[in-house]
Motif scaffolding. Structure first.
Motif, mmCIF file in Angstrom:
data_model
loop_
_atom_site.group_PDB
_atom_site.id
_atom_site.type_symbol
_atom_site.label_atom_id
_atom_site.label_comp_id
_atom_site.label_asym_id
_atom_site.label_seq_id
_atom_site.Cartn_x
_atom_site.Cartn_y
_atom_site.Cartn_z
ATOM 1 N N GLY A 1 0.814 -1.210 0.000
ATOM 2 C CA GLY A 1 0.000 0.000 0.000
ATOM 3 C C GLY A 1 0.847 1.260 0.000
ATOM 4 N N SER A 2 0.185 2.409 0.084
ATOM 5 C CA SER A 2 0.875 3.694 0.023
ATOM 6 C C SER A 2 1.900 3.854 1.147
ATOM 7 N N LEU B 1 5.726 -17.641 -6.872
ATOM 8 C CA LEU B 1 6.513 -16.453 -7.190
ATOM 9 C C LEU B 1 7.824 -16.400 -6.413
ATOM 10 N N LEU B 2 7.835 -16.993 -5.225
ATOM 11 C CA LEU B 2 9.036 -16.962 -4.387
ATOM 12 C C LEU B 2 9.784 -18.296 -4.389
ATOM 13 N N ASP B 3 9.395 -19.177 -5.272
ATOM 14 C CA ASP B 3 10.055 -20.480 -5.367
ATOM 15 C C ASP B 3 11.550 -20.312 -5.638
ATOM 16 N N GLY B 4 12.362 -20.984 -4.836
ATOM 17 C CA GLY B 4 13.810 -20.928 -5.019
ATOM 18 C C GLY B 4 14.493 -19.746 -4.362
ATOM 19 N N LEU C 1 3.497 -7.856 -6.394
ATOM 20 C CA LEU C 1 4.363 -6.810 -5.858
ATOM 21 C C LEU C 1 5.003 -7.266 -4.552
ATOM 22 N N LEU C 2 4.260 -7.984 -3.729
ATOM 23 C CA LEU C 2 4.807 -8.490 -2.471
ATOM 24 C C LEU C 2 6.032 -9.359 -2.721
#
Length: 394
Positions: free
Chosen positions: A16-17, A73-76, A46-47
């Motif tokens: 967020g902002s 998305l965070l694999d590896g 984005l996270l």
């Protein structure tokens, strides 16, 4: 923790902002801060980018349906992945977290803040709804556990800075400044036709959608009054709002001898974020500086409570106490969401909130369960009223 050691942060609501600006502050002071935990709701893309960029140890989505996507998305990466409110509450109590930035919008931020308080953490609080809904419970428990709560809202940060070193008993009153939002000076015959796209165009601040609408209705200032009451241990009659369109004076404190202290600066949320994270130190930065020569005058005026009725309703809820601020907040979250989807008119938001305040039973001394029940009931009543309004108008 020594002054020279890096402060380990959990940034809740990092997409967020407030969260994205906090990451800018962190990046500018790599020797002072280390991000160990990040959380977001739906924006896992984005996270994941943020988590990789800062080398976080844990990334959490509070939307459990997004867990598998975040995991892929965070694999590896070696970054741990979690999901849901329980994961968030466990994360803020980790031994590798010194400070929790609470930037989750709305009632959803309450449980994680309470968990951080139980662990005695330092909390940089941007989630005003936590104190609006459960201020008495939150501040009482913080005093018992030794958790330190530092405000991130620009107005409350200003008040905090003005009060450092002062005797709390010497405070006569505080004045929260309001920009007046994009509709300052407008009357109901104009406001009846405005849409969300107009209300999102704040003249001074860059904020998320929810807070931008709250600023346009002046509800944001009402919520800040309730927040200030609990944060600084004030009586209702000690809290005032003054409209200051230039947003240079961020708030003022008047003392028993008649003197006033104010904190001034350009409207930039990175400053109160940095102040809360680094407190009690002040860190240098390259933010643009205020220059009096750039401003011909600074003006102040009373708020228009008849036109912007949300502020009057918030004052009523603050004075009423009990679960009224909880009901107010829940109803407001529902109507703002509906307004953003063009399901309800600008002025109808106030009408709906007032009806919810009158329709949900009053509880004078609510515990946490009673507050959760009030929140649920108020949301249901507000949603039903929004449906009726939509059927009538369209």
């Amino acid at each position: 923790m020594s002054e020279n050691s890096r402060q380990r942060l959990a940034l809740l609501g990092s997409t967020g902002s407030i969260g994205t600006q906090a990451l800018e502050v962190v990046a500018a002071h790599p020797g002072r801060f280390e991000v160990t935990v990040l959380s977001a709701h739906k924006n896992v893309e984005l996270l994941a980018q943020q988590a990789r960029a800062v080398g976080a140890r844990l990334a959490i989505t509070t939307d459990e349906s997004r867990y598998e996507t975040l995991k892929q998305l965070l694999d590896g990466s070696g970054i741990e992945v979690g999901a849901g409110q329980s994961a968030l509450q466990e994360a803020v109590q980790r031994p590798d977290v010194d400070t929790v930035l609470g930037a989750i919008v709305g009632f959803a931020g309450l449980q994680s803040t309470l968990a951080a308080i139980e662990a005695g953490k330092k909390i940089a609080l941007a989630n005003k709804e936590t104190l609006v809904v459960a201020g008495e419970l939150v501040m009482k428990r913080a005093a018992e556990t030794g958790a330190q709560i530092l405000p991130v809202d620009s107005e409350h940060s200003a008040l905090f800075q003005c009060l450092v070193g002062e005797d709390p008993d010497a405070v006569e009153k505080i004045m929260l400044t309001a920009s007046g939002g994009p509709f300052l000076g407008r009357k109901p015959n104009y406001l009846v036709n405005v849409k969300a796209s107009h209300a999102l165009q704040h003249p001074n601040w860059t904020m998320g959608a929810k807070i931008s609408i709250d600023s346009a209705t002046l509800m944001n200032k009402g919520l800040e009054m309730i927040e200030a009451k609990w944060l600084f241990g004030l009586r209702d009659e000690q809290i005032e709002v003054v409209v200051h369109p230039q947003s240079i004076v961020h708030s003022l404190v008047q003392f028993c001898d008649g003197s006033l202290k104010a904190q001034l600066g350009l409207p930039d949320m990175k400053l109160p974020i940095q102040y809360a994270l680094a407190y009690p130190q002040r860190l240098p930065n390259t933010f643009k500086r205020f220059d009096f020569k750039d401003y011909g005058k600074l003006t102040f005026e009373a708020p228009d409570l008849k036109t912007f009725r949300n502020l009057a309703l918030a004052i009523e809820a603050m004075n009423g106490g009990g679960n009224m601020p909880c009901i107010l907040n829940a109803a407001n979250e529902v109507v703002v969401g509906a307004f953003l989807q063009n399901k309800i008119g600008f002025l109808e938001m106030s009408e709906t909130i007032e009806s919810v305040l009158q329709g949900v039973p009053f509880v004078a001394h609510p515990d946490l369960q009673a507050l959760e029940d009030s929140d649920t009931e108020a949301r249901y009543v507000a949603a039903e009223l929004v449906k009726k309004s939509a059927l009538t108008n369209y």
